[in-house]
Design an enzyme around this catalytic site. Structure first.
Site, PDB file in Angstrom:
ATOM      1  N   CYS A  23       8.647  -7.615 -24.843  1.00  0.00           N
ATOM      2  CA  CYS A  23       7.933  -7.000 -24.043  1.00  0.00           C
ATOM      3  C   CYS A  23       8.398  -7.029 -22.508  1.00  0.00           C
ATOM      4  O   CYS A  23       7.670  -6.548 -21.649  1.00  0.00           O
ATOM      5  CB  CYS A  23       6.373  -7.756 -24.029  1.00  0.00           C
ATOM      6  SG  CYS A  23       6.731  -9.507 -23.625  1.00  0.00           S
ATOM      7  N   GLU A  44      11.275 -16.951 -23.713  1.00  0.00           N
ATOM      8  CA  GLU A  44      11.748 -16.621 -22.506  1.00  0.00           C
ATOM      9  C   GLU A  44      12.765 -17.636 -22.277  1.00  0.00           C
ATOM     10  O   GLU A  44      13.566 -17.396 -21.280  1.00  0.00           O
ATOM     11  CB  GLU A  44      10.631 -16.705 -21.464  1.00  0.00           C
ATOM     12  CG  GLU A  44       9.551 -15.519 -21.683  1.00  0.00           C
ATOM     13  CD  GLU A  44       8.191 -16.254 -21.154  1.00  0.00           C
ATOM     14  OE1 GLU A  44       7.582 -17.234 -21.913  1.00  0.00           O
ATOM     15  OE2 GLU A  44       7.660 -15.892 -20.061  1.00  0.00           O
ATOM     16  N   HIS A  81       0.899  -1.276  -0.015  1.00  0.00           N
ATOM     17  CA  HIS A  81      -0.095   0.047  -0.060  1.00  0.00           C
ATOM     18  C   HIS A  81       0.792   1.201   0.155  1.00  0.00           C
ATOM     19  O   HIS A  81       0.506   2.064  -0.750  1.00  0.00           O
ATOM     20  CB  HIS A  81      -0.894   0.025   1.125  1.00  0.00           C
ATOM     21  CG  HIS A  81      -1.915  -0.903   1.182  1.00  0.00           C
ATOM     22  ND1 HIS A  81      -2.796  -1.375   1.977  1.00  0.00           N
ATOM     23  CD2 HIS A  81      -2.833  -1.134  -0.024  1.00  0.00           C
ATOM     24  CE1 HIS A  81      -3.670  -2.082   1.769  1.00  0.00           C
ATOM     25  NE2 HIS A  81      -3.733  -1.971   0.330  1.00  0.00           N
TER      26      HIS A  81
END
Lengths: 206, 787
Positions: free
Chosen positions: B720, B650, B423
Site C-alpha cells: 500500500c 514497514e 491551500h
C-alpha cells in the site's frame, strides 16, 4: 414657612448622615454591601454643594433638584429610592401652601414613590418599616391638632420604633435578602437612615 | 447596559461585540458605575443612555442587580414617554443576555425577539450543567424540507459559528430547525442563539437542517454552504479536511521557467506622519478585502465554493481585531504602514508555523499571501498578470495565485517548499494543474526550460525536452485509455488477477477513486486528524460505513491509528522525542493508551458485521506486539465472520521474520515508504539524503521478495505504499508475487492498465532481474521509466 427651612433640613440631614456614615456602613456590612453610609454621605454632600451653588425660590423646586442629585450621586439602591422620595415630595409641594396637612400629603406621595420603586411590603426589613409607622404617627398627630413640628417629632419617634423592630426580621428585599435567615438579628440600615432623616426634619421644619 | 461597575460593563460589551461585525452591531449605550471606579448606578445616566440608544425600533435594557433595576425603572420616568413606551427592561442575565441580544439584534430581529432571546441567555449553560430542568424547547418540523450537514469546527458549533448561523438563518423568510443526529437533540429553532447553544453540537456531529416557509430552499442552501465553510471558522482550522482531489493525473510538465518572486520592494515607500500612515493602512486594508471578495467570486465560479472559502478566511484575517490592534500600535510607535503590516503578519505567520500540526503550519502561507496583498496595495506595486505559458517555480504556492492561474496555459507548478496540504496546492490540484512539491533550492537561471515528473519525483533544469514531450504524450494517451477501462479488472495477459485498491484519507477520496477494487488502506489518523477530542466508536463506525458504501461493499482495509513520527494527532499529544521516526509510532503508542485502540477496534467490528472489512496494525516489529494487538481485538468478543486481520510491514525486522510474525494472520500489507526509509536509513523529506530513500532500491525489493517467499501459506501479501501507485513499479511488485496493490485514487486506472498489458511470466522475469541490480537507478533503467 419658606424654602430656607427646607434647605436647613437638607443641611442638617447632611450633617447627621455624615456623622453617622460609619455607623450606617457598619450596619450595612452585616447584611449588605457595606456602602450605605458612604453612599448617603456622598449623596447629601452633593446636595449641600447644590445648596451652596444655587438659590432656590420654592421648596418644591429645591426638593426636586435634591432628589435628582441623590439619584445621580448615591449609587446604591437608596439613590433611586430617596431620590424618588424627594422628587415626589417636591411635586406634591408645588404650588401649595406649607401646612401640616400638605406636608403630610407630600410625605405620603414621597413614600408612595419609594413603594412603587422598591415594591417593598411591611416587615420586609426595609426603610419602609420606618416610613410606614412614621406616616401613621404623623397623621394621628395632625388629626390630634398637632403643628408641623409636633407631627414630625411623633413621626420620627415612630420611625425609630419601626427601625428597632427591623432587628429580628428576615430581609426579603435588596442585597440583604441574599442572606436569608442570617439577616435576622441586625438592624436595617435603610430604616436607620430614614429615622435620621425624620429626626432631622423634626429639628429643622418645626 | 446598566451595571454597578464600569469595568464590568466594558468587559461584557467587549465580549458581546466580538460576536458580531461592527457594521451589524446594534447601538449599545452604557450607564455603569458612578465613575470609572465607583460602583453604583445613576438613573439620570441610564435615562441618557436610553435616549442615546433609542430608535423607532426600541431599546432593550440589560441590567445587573439591585439599584440597577431601580435606577432603570426610575430612568423610564425621566425619558420622553414616547421613548419609554418602546423600552423593555430585561430580567436576562447581564453577560449571557447581552451576547444573545447583540447577536439577535444584528440580524435585524424585532425588539420582542431580541428580548426573548436575551431572556433565554442562560439556557445553554443550564442545559450543559444540567443543574436546572430546562424546558423542552423542541419545535415542530411539519412540512419541512431538510439537508444534512457536518459540524467540522474544531470546537463544535461554538459561540461565533453559532452566531453566524443564527444571523444567516434570520436573514431568510423561513423557519429553520436543527437536529443533532448524533445526540438526537432537537429539533430546535436555528434562529435562536440560545437554542443553538443548547444543541451543544460537537465536531464531527451531523446536523439535520430543516426549513419551511417561502424561502426554505434558499435558507437550506445557504446553511449548507456555511457548514461547508466550517460555519465561517476557516481561518484557524482552514478547510475542514484536506480535499486532495486528483488533478490531471499526468504529474508531468515541461516549459520555460517562470520564476515568480513575490517579495515586494518596500524601499521606495515614504513614511508620513502616524495619522497618514494609519489612513493609508486602512485604505489598503479595505481595498484588499474588496479584492479578496472578487477573487472569491471568481474562484467560486472557476473551482468551487469550498476552495473559494479560503479567500473568505483571508478576508477574515484582515478584519481580525487582534491583528488590527497590533498594526495600529505599531503605527503609533512610529512604524510605516507597510512596516506595521509586515511585522504583524510575519509574527503571526511565525506563530502559525510553530504549531505542532503540519496541516496547521501550512496555513502560514495564507497569512503571507494576505500580507503581500496589502503590501502591494500600500506600495502601489502593480498586481502582476497571472503567469502563463510555462512552468511556474515558486517558493510556496498561495491559494490566490493557484486560483487565478489559467489552467489551460500553465504547464505546471514546481514548489520549493515541501507539504501537500497547503491551500494553494489543494486549489491547483483540484484545477488539474500538474504540480510537484519539495524541489528545494534548485537554481533556476532566467530563461531556462524546466521539467518535472512528480511521479518519478524528479525536477530538472534544461531537461531532454524530447523525452519529456514524449512522456507527456504517452501519459495523456495512456490516461485516456486507462480511464476508459478503469472499471475492468486488472488481469495479466496470462490470467493472474491483481486486485487494485485505493488508499483513502477521507470519504471524498473513496468517492473519487475510480476503478478501485476496494480500499487497501484507510488512513484513520487522517480521517480524524482535525479532531481535538478522540472520535467515539459510533463516530468512527459511521465514517467507516460511508467509506465502505462508496466502494459499494467491496472490502476496505482499516489501518488502526498510525500516529507518531511526522503524524501527530491533536487528541493524543506525544512527548517530544529526539528521533520520532524511531520512537513511539503506530501500534507502539497504544501500549499505554489501549482504550483508544479498543474504541477503534470496536468500531471496526461493528462495521465488519455489515460489510467486508480488513483491519491492520501499523509499525509492528515483534511477534509479541502482533499478539498484543490481536489480544485487544479478541477481548472485544468473537471475531465477526466478515473481518480479516493483518499487519503492516514497514520495519525491516518485521519483513525478515515474516514467517513467525504473520502466523495466524489473514494478510500483511507492505508500507514501502517507511520500509524504504528504515532500510536505507534515509529521510525522504531531507533533501540532502532524499535520493537514497528510493523505493526501487534493490535492498527494499529484496525485503519485499523475502516477505512474499516466507509469508505463511494462505497469508495474502499487499503493498500500500507509494511504490504501488507507480504503474511500472506496480508491475514489478506483481512480478515479485505481491497479491494485491493499493494506490492513490487517480493512479488506479493507470496501474490497472499497466497490469493488463503485461504477462505474469514476463513480470516475474523482470523482477528476478531487478533483485540482482546494484542501485535504484539501475532498476529504474530496467523498467524503462523516465528518470
Amino acid at each position: 414657612m419658606g424654602v430656607d427651612a427646607f434647605a436647613n433640613w437638607l443641611r442638617d440631614a447632611a450633617n447627621t448622615l455624615h456623622e453617622n456614615a460609619a455607623y450606617l456602613t457598619e450596619l450595612d456590612s452585616a447584611i449588605g454591601d457595606a456602602d450605605h453610609g458612604s453612599n448617603m454621605d456622598r449623596g447629601f454632600t452633593a446636595v449641600v454643594a447644590l445648596l451652596d451653588e444655587t438659590t432656590f425660590e420654592t421648596p418644591d423646586e429645591l426638593m426636586k433638584k435634591a432628589g435628582m442629585t441623590l439619584v445621580s450621586k448615591v449609587g446604591g439602591a437608596s439613590g433611586p429610592l430617596y431620590g424618588t422620595f424627594f422628587l415626589r415630595l417636591g411635586t406634591a409641594l408645588a404650588g401649595v401652601e406649607i401646612t401640616p396637612a400638605t406636608v403630610g400629603e407630600a410625605l405620603k406621595a414621597g413614600v408612595g414613590g419609594i413603594l412603587a420603586r422598591g415594591k417593598a411590603e411591611l416587615n420586609d426589613k426595609t426603610m419602609y418599616d420606618a416610613w410606614a409607622p412614621a406616616l401613621d404617627a404623623y397623621d394621628e398627630a395632625v388629626a390630634g391638632g398637632s403643628d408641623l413640628g409636633g407631627a414630625l417629632v411623633a413621626a420620627a419617634e415612630a420611625a425609630a420604633k419601626g427601625r428597632d423592630a427591623t432587628i429580628p426580621l428576615v430581609a426579603r428585599k435588596g442585597r440583604a435578602s441574599y442572606l436569608g435567615e442570617r439577616s435576622a438579628g441586625h438592624q436595617d440600615p435603610g430604616a436607620t437612615s430614614t429615622t435620621l432623616l425624620l429626626e432631622s426634619a423634626a429639628r429643622t421644619l418645626g | 447596559m446598566v451595571s454597578h461597575s464600569r469595568a464590568l460593563a466594558d468587559a461584557a460589551l467587549g465580549l458581546a461585540a466580538e460576536m458580531v461585525a461592527e457594521d451589524n452591531r446594534p447601538v449599545i449605550a452604557v450607564a455603569a458605575g458612578l465613575d470609572e471606579t465607583t460602583f453604583g448606578t445613576d438613573a439620570a445616566a441610564v435615562a441618557e443612555a436610553i435616549a442615546a440608544a433609542d430608535s423607532p425600533d426600541g431599546v432593550l435594557v440589560l441590567l445587573d442587580l439591585g439599584s440597577a433595576v431601580l435606577s432603570a425603572e426610575l430612568a423610564l420616568e425621566f425619558v420622553d414617554p414616547e421613548i419609554a413606551e418602546r423600552v423593555v427592561l430585561s430580567s436576562a442575565p447581564l453577560v449571557e443576555g447581552l451576547v444573545a441580544a447583540v447577536v439577535t439584534a444584528s440580524t435585524g430581529a424585532s425588539l420582542q425577539a431580541v428580548a426573548d432571546e436575551a431572556k433565554r441567555g442562560l439556557l445553554g449553560k443550564q442545559d450543559h450543567l444540567g443543574d436546572v430542568p430546562t424546558p423542552s424547547a423542541t419545535v415542530a418540523t411539519d412540512n419541512e424540507q431538510s439537508v444534512e450537514v457536518l459540524v467540522s469546527n474544531e470546537h463544535g458549533l461554538h459561540a461565533r459559528p453559532a452566531a453566524r448561523l443564527v444571523a444567516l438563518v434570520n436573514s431568510f423568510d423561513a423557519s429553520v430547525t436543527l437536529t443533532d443526529l448524533d445526540t438526537g437533540r432537537g429539533p430546535i429553532d436555528a434562529g435562536s442563539l440560545s437554542m443553538v447553544a443548547t444543541l451543544n453540537a460537537q465536531q464531527g456531529h451531523r446536523l439535520r437542517v430543516g426549513a419551511s416557509g417561502p424561502q426554505a430552499d434558499e435558507a437550506l442552501d445557504a446553511v449548507r454552504v456555511l457548514a461547508e465553510q466550517a460555519f465561517g471558522d476557516l481561518p484557524a482550522g482552514a478547510l475542514p479536511q484536506p480535499v486532495l482531489r486528483g488533478g490531471s493525473g499526468l504529474d508531468v510538465a515541461i516549459g520555460p521557467a517562470i520564476v515568480w518572486d513575490t517579495a515586494i520592494d518596500l524601499s521606495t515607500y515614504q513614511r508620513a506622519d502616524a495619522a497618514t500612515e494609519a489612513s493609508n493602512s486602512e485604505t489598503a486594508r479595505t481595498a484588499a478585502i474588496a479584492e479578496l471578495a472578487q477573487v472569491q467570486r471568481e474562484t467560486t465560479a472557476r473551482v468551487g465554493a469550498a476552495e473559494a472559502g479560503i479567500f473568505e478566511a483571508q478576508a477574515a484575517l484582515l478584519a481580525d481585531p487582534a491583528q488590527l490592534r497590533e498594526i495600529t500600535a505599531a503605527i503609533d510607535r512610529g512604524a510605516s504602514a507597510p512596516e506595521a503590516w509586515s511585522q504583524t503578519l510575519d509574527d503571526l505567520a511565525k506563530t502559525v508555523e510553530s504549531l505542532d500540526d503540519p496541516y496547521q503550519r501550512e496555513r502560514a502561507q495564507d497569512v503571507r499571501s494576505v500580507r503581500d496583498r496589502v503590501l502591494r496595495l500600500l506600495t502601489g506595486t502593480e498586481s502582476a498578470e497571472p503567469p502563463a505559458d510555462g512552468v511556474l517555480v515558486v517558493r510556496e504556492l498561495d491559494a490566490a495565485t493557484a486560483a487565478i492561474l489559467d489552467a489551460e496555459r500553465i504547464a505546471g507548478i514546481a514548489i520549493r517548499a515541501t507539504g501537500t496540504t497547503g491551500h494553494g496546492v489543494i486549489v491547483a490540484r483540484s484545477r488539474g494543474i500538474p504540480l510537484i512539491t519539495g524541489i528545494g533550492d534548485v537554481q533556476v537561471p532566467l530563461g531556462s526550460v524546466v521539467a518535472f515528473d512528480a511521479r518519478a519525483n524528479s525536477f530538472m533544469v534544461d531537461p531532454d525536452e524530447e523525452a519529456f514531450r514524449t512522456t507527456i504524450r504517452e501519459r495523456t494517451a495512456e490516461r485516456e485509455q486507462a480511464l476508459a477501462t478503469a472499471d475492468h479488472p486488472a488481469v495479466t495477459t496470462d490470467g493472474r488477477v491483481v486486485p487494485v485498491m485505493a488508499n483513502v484519507g477521507s470519504v471524498q477520496d473513496a468517492r473519487d477513486a475510480r476503478g478501485a477494487d476496494g480500499s487497501g488502506l484507510v488512513r484513520t489518523e487522517v480521517l480524524f486528524g482535525d479532531r481535538r477530542t478522540a472520535p467515539t466508536t459510533a463516530e468512527q463506525a459511521e465514517v467507516f460505513r460511508k467509506i465502505a458504501a462508496a466502494f459499494e461493499g467491496k472490502p476496505i482495509t482499516i489501518r488502526t491509528w498510525d500516529i507518531g513520527g511526522d503524524k501527530p494527532l491533536p487528541f493524543l499529544p506525544q512527548a517530544a522525542e529526539a528521533n520520532p521516526f524511531l520512537g513511539e509510532r503506530g501500534l507502539r503508542v497504544f501500549r499505554h493508551r489501549p482504550e483508544l485502540l479498543r474504541d477503534q477496534l470496536q468500531a471496526v467490528r461493528e462495521v465488519a458485521l455489515e460489510t467486508p472489512v480488513q483491519v491492520m496494525f501499523p509499525m509492528v516489529t515483534t511477534a509479541e506486539e502482533v499478539a498484543w494487538g490481536i489480544e485487544i481485538l479478541d477481548a472485544l468478543g468473537p471475531q465477526p465472520a466478515g473481518l480479516k486481520v493483518g499487519i503492516m510491514v514497514e520495519v525491516p525486522a518485521a519483513a525478515l521474520r515474516i514467517d513467525s510474525l504473520a502466523l495466524g494472520l489473514d494478510f500483511v500489507s507492505i508500507g514501502t515508504n517507511d520500509l524504504t526509509q528504515y532500510t536505507t536509513a534515509a529521510d525522504r523529506t531531507n533533501t540532502a539524503v532524499a535520493a537514497l530513500a528510493d523505493g526501487l532500491d534493490p535492498a527494499v525489493l529484496l525485503l519485499i521478495d523475502h516477505v512474499v517467499r516466507h509469508v505463511p501459506t494462505g497469508v495474502h501479501v499487499a503493498v500500500c505504499g507509494d511504490l504501488a501507485s507507480d504503474p511500472s513499479a506496480a508491475a514489478l511488485l506483481v512480478g515479485l508475487g505481491v497479491h494485491e496493490l493499493s494506490a492513490v485514487g487517480p493512479q488506479i486506472p493507470l496501474v490497472k492498465a499497466r497490469i493488463r498489458r503485461i504477462s505474469f511470466e514476463y513480470a516475474r522475469h523482470t523482477a528476478a532481474e531487478a533483485l540482482t541490480q546494484s542501485s535504484a537507478a539501475d532498476v529504474r533503467y530496467l523498467l524503462g521509466a523516465v528518470s
